[in-house]
Write an enzyme that holds these catalytic residues in place. Structure first.
Site, short mmCIF file in Angstrom:
data_model
loop_
_atom_site.label_atom_id
_atom_site.label_comp_id
_atom_site.label_asym_id
_atom_site.label_seq_id
_atom_site.Cartn_x
_atom_site.Cartn_y
_atom_site.Cartn_z
CD GLU A 150 -3.22 -1.45 1.69
OE1 GLU A 150 -3.27 -0.57 2.78
OE2 GLU A 150 -4.19 -2.02 1.12
CG HIS A 166 -6.90 -0.11 3.62
ND1 HIS A 166 -5.77 -1.24 3.69
CD2 HIS A 166 -7.91 -0.53 4.44
CE1 HIS A 166 -6.29 -1.95 4.79
NE2 HIS A 166 -7.48 -1.75 4.83
#
Ligand code: GLV
Ligand code: GLV
Length: 321
Positions: free
Chosen positions: A266, A284
């Protein structure tokens, strides 16, 4: 002497302040804590409140030492915590389920709409100055009524996704490790093997936790089973999908689109993914509603307080054996 708690990041709300009434609480800033600082900061603490972005492994538990009794992960997923290692040391590991169920399921449905109704594409189109007026065939998408939604993973989030999809007039099927026939009857959903589900679904939504059995569960072979018109939604963990295979599938028209809230790494989203038109990407944030985030803080704090006061908290994820 008061017991000590280390919180690896500032959390929304006032819960941490309340924790300070009973314990000595040290809160890292609103920046990500690096590995080195984490190891340094946990020394001698009795409890840790951690984020999903921090690996809480043997090294961290060693650094904390034998006072450590609880690791409260500020997330429903806890793949970042080495639960076996915690088991060996009788450290309680907790998560924050239940309070983010609606938020995450709503996000899955939101991503589905975004891809199928081409919402993010449309937004980009306007911002790029391309919109010159209504056209019959401009950014034509697909409706969801009567389409088949395949939910993979029937935890709380999967179940709420089923409810939302049912209310949209979708036909819902599911796959999960354990079949629940009573639930099937109640919600009017049908169980299928993963392979069958992939073949039948117009939209596949993933809501499984990440562990050895689910890691890479959607790869090249599985993507090939899906309809060419199908859309994949992932609000679970990036590791559940072989990201490279997904990118190839999206590029090659093996599936039609994807809505992704989670990624392999990420801190580094692949450029190839970013370049694709037929995906909606969110950072996210599926659990990022104020309601969920405040309740997550409360749950994590309650868990720490319980353990340090000698009680078993509600949301324990380890110590099953
Ligand atoms: C978010 O991804 C969570 O696991 O809570
Ligand atoms: C999480 O809350 C889940 O059980 O899906």
């Amino acid at each position: 002497m008061k017991q000590r708690v280390f919180v690896t990041h500032k959390l929304p709300g006032k819960e941490i302040d309340k924790l300070k009434e009973d314990f000595e609480v040290d809160v890292w800033s609103d920046k990500d804590i690096g590995r080195k600082d984490l190891i340094d900061k946990v020394k001698g603490v009795d409890g840790i409140i951690s984020l999903l972005t921090e690996k809480i492994d043997k090294e961290v538990m060693d650094a904390a030492g034998e006072n450590l009794k609880v690791i409260a992960n500020y997330a429903v997923g806890f793949d970042n915590v080495d639960c076996e290692e915690a088991d060996k040391r009788k450290i309680v590991v907790t998560n924050t389920p239940g309070v983010l169920t609606e938020s995450v399921a709503e996000h899955a449905i939101g991503l589905m709409f975004s891809v199928m109704k081409r919402i993010t594409e449309g937004d980009k189109f306007i911002r790029e100055g391309k919109f010159a007026g209504w056209e019959p065939d401009l950014l034509v998408g697909t409706g969801v009524r009567d389409k088949v939604l395949g939910v993979v993973g029937l935890g709380r989030i999967g179940r709420w996704t089923v409810k939302l999809a049912n209310s949209l007039g979708m036909k819902v099927i599911y796959h999960s490790r354990t079949r629940d026939e009573e639930y099937e009857e109640m919600e009017g959903v049908v169980y299928h093997s993963l392979e069958q589900l992939l073949e039948m679904s117009d939209v596949v939504s993933l809501s499984v936790p990440l562990h050895d059995d689910t890691k890479g569960m959607i790869g090249k072979k599985e993507l090939k089973l899906m309809k060419r018109s199908a859309v994949l939604i992932n609000t679970a963990r990036g590791g559940v999908v072989e990201e490279k295979d997904l990118i190839e599938a999206l590029k090659g028209g093996v599936i039609a689109g994807a809505g992704l809230d989670v990624f392999w790494d990420e801190s580094k989203i692949p450029v190839d993914l970013i370049k694709l038109q037929n995906v909606t990407l969110t950072p996210h944030i599926a659990s990022a509603t104020i309601e969920a985030r405040l309740s997550m803080a409360k749950l994590a704090v309650d868990s720490v307080r319980s353990v340090l006061l000698g009680r078993m908290p509600e949301m324990v994820v380890n110590m099953k054996k």
